[in-house]
Scaffold this motif. Structure first.
Motif, PDB file in Angstrom:
ATOM      1  N   ALA A 112      -2.613   5.829   9.193  1.00 19.20           N
ATOM      2  CA  ALA A 112      -1.704   5.405   8.128  1.00 19.20           C
ATOM      3  C   ALA A 112      -1.762   3.893   7.943  1.00 19.20           C
ATOM      4  CB  ALA A 112      -0.285   5.856   8.441  1.00 19.20           C
ATOM      5  N   VAL A 113      -1.877   3.153   9.019  1.00 18.60           N
ATOM      6  CA  VAL A 113      -1.997   1.690   8.936  1.00 18.60           C
ATOM      7  C   VAL A 113      -3.254   1.307   8.162  1.00 18.60           C
ATOM      8  CG1 VAL A 113      -2.369  -0.425  10.266  1.00 18.60           C
ATOM      9  CG2 VAL A 113      -0.656   1.229  11.019  1.00 18.60           C
ATOM     10  N   LEU A 114      -4.376   1.974   8.479  1.00 12.75           N
ATOM     11  CA  LEU A 114      -5.618   1.683   7.770  1.00 12.75           C
ATOM     12  C   LEU A 114      -5.503   2.043   6.289  1.00 12.75           C
ATOM     13  CD1 LEU A 114      -8.311   2.922  10.332  1.00 12.75           C
ATOM     14  CD2 LEU A 114      -7.455   0.598   9.977  1.00 12.75           C
ATOM     15  N   ALA A 115      -4.856   3.162   5.997  1.00 13.40           N
ATOM     16  CA  ALA A 115      -4.706   3.584   4.604  1.00 13.40           C
ATOM     17  C   ALA A 115      -3.810   2.639   3.817  1.00 13.40           C
ATOM     18  CB  ALA A 115      -4.156   5.008   4.543  1.00 13.40           C
ATOM     19  N   ALA A 116      -2.885   1.974   4.496  1.00 12.42           N
ATOM     20  CA  ALA A 116      -1.992   1.025   3.827  1.00 12.42           C
ATOM     21  C   ALA A 116      -2.617  -0.358   3.680  1.00 12.42           C
ATOM     22  CB  ALA A 116      -0.680   0.908   4.595  1.00 12.42           C
ATOM     23  N   SER A 117      -3.735  -0.607   4.333  1.00 17.56           N
ATOM     24  CA  SER A 117      -4.311  -1.953   4.347  1.00 17.56           C
ATOM     25  C   SER A 117      -4.679  -2.482   2.963  1.00 17.56           C
ATOM     26  CB  SER A 117      -5.521  -2.014   5.290  1.00 17.56           C
ATOM     27  OG  SER A 117      -6.551  -1.139   4.871  1.00 17.56           O
ATOM     28  N   PRO A 118      -5.129  -1.653   2.006  1.00 21.18           N
ATOM     29  CA  PRO A 118      -5.373  -2.227   0.673  1.00 21.18           C
ATOM     30  C   PRO A 118      -4.113  -2.802   0.032  1.00 21.18           C
ATOM     31  CG  PRO A 118      -6.541  -0.149   0.901  1.00 21.18           C
ATOM     32  CD  PRO A 118      -5.640  -0.277   2.091  1.00 21.18           C
ATOM     33  N   GLN A 119      -2.964  -2.152   0.249  1.00 14.58           N
ATOM     34  CA  GLN A 119      -1.713  -2.684  -0.299  1.00 14.58           C
ATOM     35  C   GLN A 119      -1.212  -3.881   0.494  1.00 14.58           C
ATOM     36  OE1 GLN A 119       1.414   0.117  -1.557  1.00 14.58           O
ATOM     37  NE2 GLN A 119       0.047   1.773  -0.922  1.00 14.58           N
ATOM     38  N   VAL A 120      -1.327  -3.794   1.825  1.00 17.29           N
ATOM     39  CA  VAL A 120      -0.760  -4.831   2.686  1.00 17.29           C
ATOM     40  C   VAL A 120      -1.625  -6.082   2.716  1.00 17.29           C
ATOM     41  CG1 VAL A 120      -0.097  -5.387   5.057  1.00 17.29           C
ATOM     42  CG2 VAL A 120       0.428  -3.133   4.113  1.00 17.29           C
ATOM     43  N   GLU A 121      -2.954  -5.889   2.817  1.00 13.23           N
ATOM     44  CA  GLU A 121      -3.859  -7.010   3.028  1.00 13.23           C
ATOM     45  C   GLU A 121      -4.761  -7.303   1.833  1.00 13.23           C
ATOM     46  OE1 GLU A 121      -5.918  -6.744   6.793  1.00 13.23           O
ATOM     47  OE2 GLU A 121      -4.423  -5.347   7.546  1.00 13.23           O
ATOM     48  N   GLY A 122      -4.673  -6.480   0.785  1.00 11.13           N
ATOM     49  CA  GLY A 122      -5.535  -6.693  -0.361  1.00 11.13           C
ATOM     50  C   GLY A 122      -6.984  -6.370  -0.107  1.00 11.13           C
ATOM     51  N   LEU A 123      -7.255  -5.428   0.806  1.00 10.39           N
ATOM     52  CA  LEU A 123      -8.624  -5.051   1.135  1.00 10.39           C
ATOM     53  C   LEU A 123      -9.161  -4.030   0.137  1.00 10.39           C
ATOM     54  CD1 LEU A 123      -8.406  -4.532   5.011  1.00 10.39           C
ATOM     55  CD2 LEU A 123      -9.198  -6.561   3.780  1.00 10.39           C
ATOM     56  N   VAL A 124     -10.463  -4.058  -0.074  1.00  3.30           N
ATOM     57  CA  VAL A 124     -11.165  -2.993  -0.774  1.00  3.30           C
ATOM     58  C   VAL A 124     -12.014  -2.280   0.274  1.00  3.30           C
ATOM     59  CG1 VAL A 124     -12.824  -2.393  -2.558  1.00  3.30           C
ATOM     60  CG2 VAL A 124     -11.173  -4.216  -2.974  1.00  3.30           C
ATOM     61  N   VAL A 125     -11.598  -1.085   0.653  1.00  8.59           N
ATOM     62  CA  VAL A 125     -12.281  -0.331   1.708  1.00  8.59           C
ATOM     63  C   VAL A 125     -13.473   0.388   1.095  1.00  8.59           C
ATOM     64  CG1 VAL A 125     -12.043   1.476   3.437  1.00  8.59           C
ATOM     65  CG2 VAL A 125     -10.121  -0.067   2.971  1.00  8.59           C
ATOM     66  N   ALA A 126     -14.668   0.145   1.646  1.00  8.57           N
ATOM     67  CA  ALA A 126     -15.888   0.700   1.088  1.00  8.57           C
ATOM     68  C   ALA A 126     -16.844   1.073   2.220  1.00  8.57           C
ATOM     69  CB  ALA A 126     -16.550  -0.309   0.157  1.00  8.57           C
ATOM     70  N   PRO A 127     -17.822   1.944   1.950  1.00 17.09           N
ATOM     71  CA  PRO A 127     -18.803   2.308   2.970  1.00 17.09           C
ATOM     72  C   PRO A 127     -19.472   1.080   3.569  1.00 17.09           C
ATOM     73  CG  PRO A 127     -18.991   3.788   1.102  1.00 17.09           C
ATOM     74  CD  PRO A 127     -18.020   2.707   0.697  1.00 17.09           C
ATOM     75  N   GLY A 128     -19.655   1.123   4.883  1.00 10.84           N
ATOM     76  CA  GLY A 128     -20.262   0.010   5.600  1.00 10.84           C
ATOM     77  C   GLY A 128     -19.261  -0.945   6.210  1.00 10.84           C
ATOM     78  N   ALA A 129     -17.998  -0.834   5.819  1.00 14.97           N
ATOM     79  CA  ALA A 129     -16.972  -1.735   6.339  1.00 14.97           C
ATOM     80  C   ALA A 129     -16.524  -1.306   7.730  1.00 14.97           C
ATOM     81  CB  ALA A 129     -15.770  -1.765   5.400  1.00 14.97           C
ATOM     82  N   SER A 130     -16.054  -2.252   8.496  1.00 17.72           N
ATOM     83  CA  SER A 130     -15.418  -1.991   9.789  1.00 17.72           C
ATOM     84  C   SER A 130     -13.915  -2.181   9.628  1.00 17.72           C
ATOM     85  CB  SER A 130     -15.932  -2.960  10.858  1.00 17.72           C
ATOM     86  OG  SER A 130     -17.315  -2.831  11.047  1.00 17.72           O
ATOM     87  N   LEU A 131     -13.149  -1.260  10.189  1.00 14.54           N
ATOM     88  CA  LEU A 131     -11.691  -1.360  10.171  1.00 14.54           C
ATOM     89  C   LEU A 131     -11.196  -1.327  11.603  1.00 14.54           C
ATOM     90  CD1 LEU A 131     -10.894   1.209   7.317  1.00 14.54           C
ATOM     91  CD2 LEU A 131     -11.174  -1.273   7.100  1.00 14.54           C
ATOM     92  N   ASP A 132     -10.463  -2.352  11.999  1.00 11.62           N
ATOM     93  CA  ASP A 132      -9.973  -2.466  13.372  1.00 11.62           C
ATOM     94  C   ASP A 132      -8.502  -2.113  13.416  1.00 11.62           C
ATOM     95  OD1 ASP A 132      -8.991  -3.636  15.929  1.00 11.62           O
ATOM     96  OD2 ASP A 132     -11.044  -4.397  16.041  1.00 11.62           O
ATOM     97  N   VAL A 133      -8.109  -1.308  14.390  1.00 12.94           N
ATOM     98  CA  VAL A 133      -6.705  -0.900  14.491  1.00 12.94           C
ATOM     99  C   VAL A 133      -5.951  -1.716  15.531  1.00 12.94           C
ATOM    100  CG1 VAL A 133      -7.231   1.427  13.718  1.00 12.94           C
ATOM    101  CG2 VAL A 133      -7.194   0.941  16.157  1.00 12.94           C
ATOM    102  N   GLY A 134      -6.617  -2.621  16.229  1.00 16.41           N
ATOM    103  CA  GLY A 134      -5.942  -3.501  17.172  1.00 16.41           C
ATOM    104  C   GLY A 134      -5.600  -2.869  18.505  1.00 16.41           C
ATOM    105  N   GLY A 135      -6.104  -1.692  18.765  1.00 11.71           N
ATOM    106  CA  GLY A 135      -5.856  -0.981  20.019  1.00 11.71           C
ATOM    107  C   GLY A 135      -6.566   0.350  19.983  1.00 11.71           C
ATOM    108  N   PRO A 136      -6.436   1.160  21.048  1.00 13.51           N
ATOM    109  CA  PRO A 136      -7.095   2.470  21.063  1.00 13.51           C
ATOM    110  C   PRO A 136      -6.642   3.341  19.891  1.00 13.51           C
ATOM    111  CG  PRO A 136      -6.295   1.897  23.247  1.00 13.51           C
ATOM    112  CD  PRO A 136      -5.718   0.890  22.306  1.00 13.51           C
ATOM    113  N   LEU A 137      -7.571   4.101  19.332  1.00 11.41           N
ATOM    114  CA  LEU A 137      -7.233   5.001  18.226  1.00 11.41           C
ATOM    115  C   LEU A 137      -6.204   6.043  18.642  1.00 11.41           C
ATOM    116  CD1 LEU A 137     -10.677   5.664  16.500  1.00 11.41           C
ATOM    117  CD2 LEU A 137      -8.724   4.431  15.555  1.00 11.41           C
ATOM    118  N   TRP A 138      -6.257   6.456  19.896  1.00 18.88           N
ATOM    119  CA  TRP A 138      -5.263   7.352  20.498  1.00 18.88           C
ATOM    120  C   TRP A 138      -5.216   7.013  21.974  1.00 18.88           C
ATOM    121  CZ3 TRP A 138      -9.671   9.251  17.958  1.00 18.88           C
ATOM    122  CH2 TRP A 138     -10.726   9.595  18.788  1.00 18.88           C
ATOM    123  N   PRO A 139      -4.241   7.478  22.730  1.00 19.02           N
ATOM    124  CA  PRO A 139      -4.123   7.091  24.141  1.00 19.02           C
ATOM    125  C   PRO A 139      -5.405   7.369  24.922  1.00 19.02           C
ATOM    126  CG  PRO A 139      -2.129   8.204  23.435  1.00 19.02           C
ATOM    127  CD  PRO A 139      -3.111   8.340  22.290  1.00 19.02           C
ATOM    128  N   GLY A 140      -5.916   6.343  25.567  1.00 17.56           N
ATOM    129  CA  GLY A 140      -7.117   6.480  26.372  1.00 17.56           C
ATOM    130  C   GLY A 140      -8.412   6.492  25.595  1.00 17.56           C
TER     131      GLY A 140
END
Length: 213
Positions: A112-140
């Motif tokens: 959900a954070v990644l999906a909100a990034s275009p609104q929050v950060e003004g990103l244009v998400v496109a193939p080839g891009a890297s998106l960082d979540v700042g921590g593990p995608l899920w525990p461990g």
């Protein structure tokens, strides 16, 4: 624009079946983002379905997580003086993992954070891009970021009435920190070639980093 999301959900249901769970997250100053979970599909391990080439694996149940809400508004060029409220690329995100090996349901909020990034950060998400979540995608999880792959393999683009751009369903490929750093230097195509050459199972939630020497 409110009519876009029912069409998006209908396309997801056509491609992936009925969702068996959904969660909603609302961030300050953004529209609501939902993440739908689809289970029950199987995979024979013959392809990544995400534009990264062939993968290996013994098959088994696949869990797919898809965002719903990112496409309600077009992604705006961050260099534009004024955002166009109608024209512009639209997308949703799709993550596929093998079931049972990790608590992958905890990926709902990071997605959900990644999906909100275009609104929050003004990103244009496109193939080839890297998106960082700042921590593990899920525990461990050994992954802290994802590579955005080419759309069209799993869920077909959703055409909308002009002048709206079609909605593209972008697969996400989890990356280890080493892979993400290597990709920044060598590019997305080179990393995908490494995955392909190594027969990497990109849906394995506990896989190791591909050899990068």
């Amino acid at each position: 624009m409110a009519d876009v999301l029912p069409l998006v959900e209908a396309r997801l249901r056509t491609a992936l079946g009925e969702p068996d769970a959904r969660a909603a997250v609302t961030f300050l100053g953004t529209d609501r983002i939902e993440v739908l979970r689809f289970t029950g599909s199987t995979d024979a391990g013959t392809g990544s379905g995400a534009g990264a080439g062939t993968v290996t694996g013994s098959g088994g149940e696949i869990v797919r997580y898809a965002t719903l809400g990112m496409s309600a508004q077009p992604m705006a060029d961050p260099t534009a003086a004024v955002a166009d409220p109608v024209a512009g690329p639209r997308a949703e995100l799709v993550l596929s993992v093998r079931a049972g090996a990790a608590d992958t349901d905890k990926v709902l909020r990071p997605l959900a954070v990644l999906a909100a990034s275009p609104q929050v950060e003004g990103l244009v998400v496109a193939p080839g891009a890297s998106l960082d979540v700042g921590g593990p995608l899920w525990p461990g999880a050994p992954f802290t970021s994802v590579l955005v792959a080419e759309p069209g393999g799993l869920v077909e683009d959703l055409e909308l009435d002009a002048p709206l751009d079609p909605v593209r369903f972008l697969p996400l490929l989890p990356m280890t920190p080493n892979e993400a750093a290597w990709k920044r230097v060598h590019g997305a195509g080179a990393l995908q070639e490494r995955w392909l050459a190594s027969g990497t199972d990109l849906r394995d939630p506990a896989r190791k980093s591909v050899p990068l020497d």
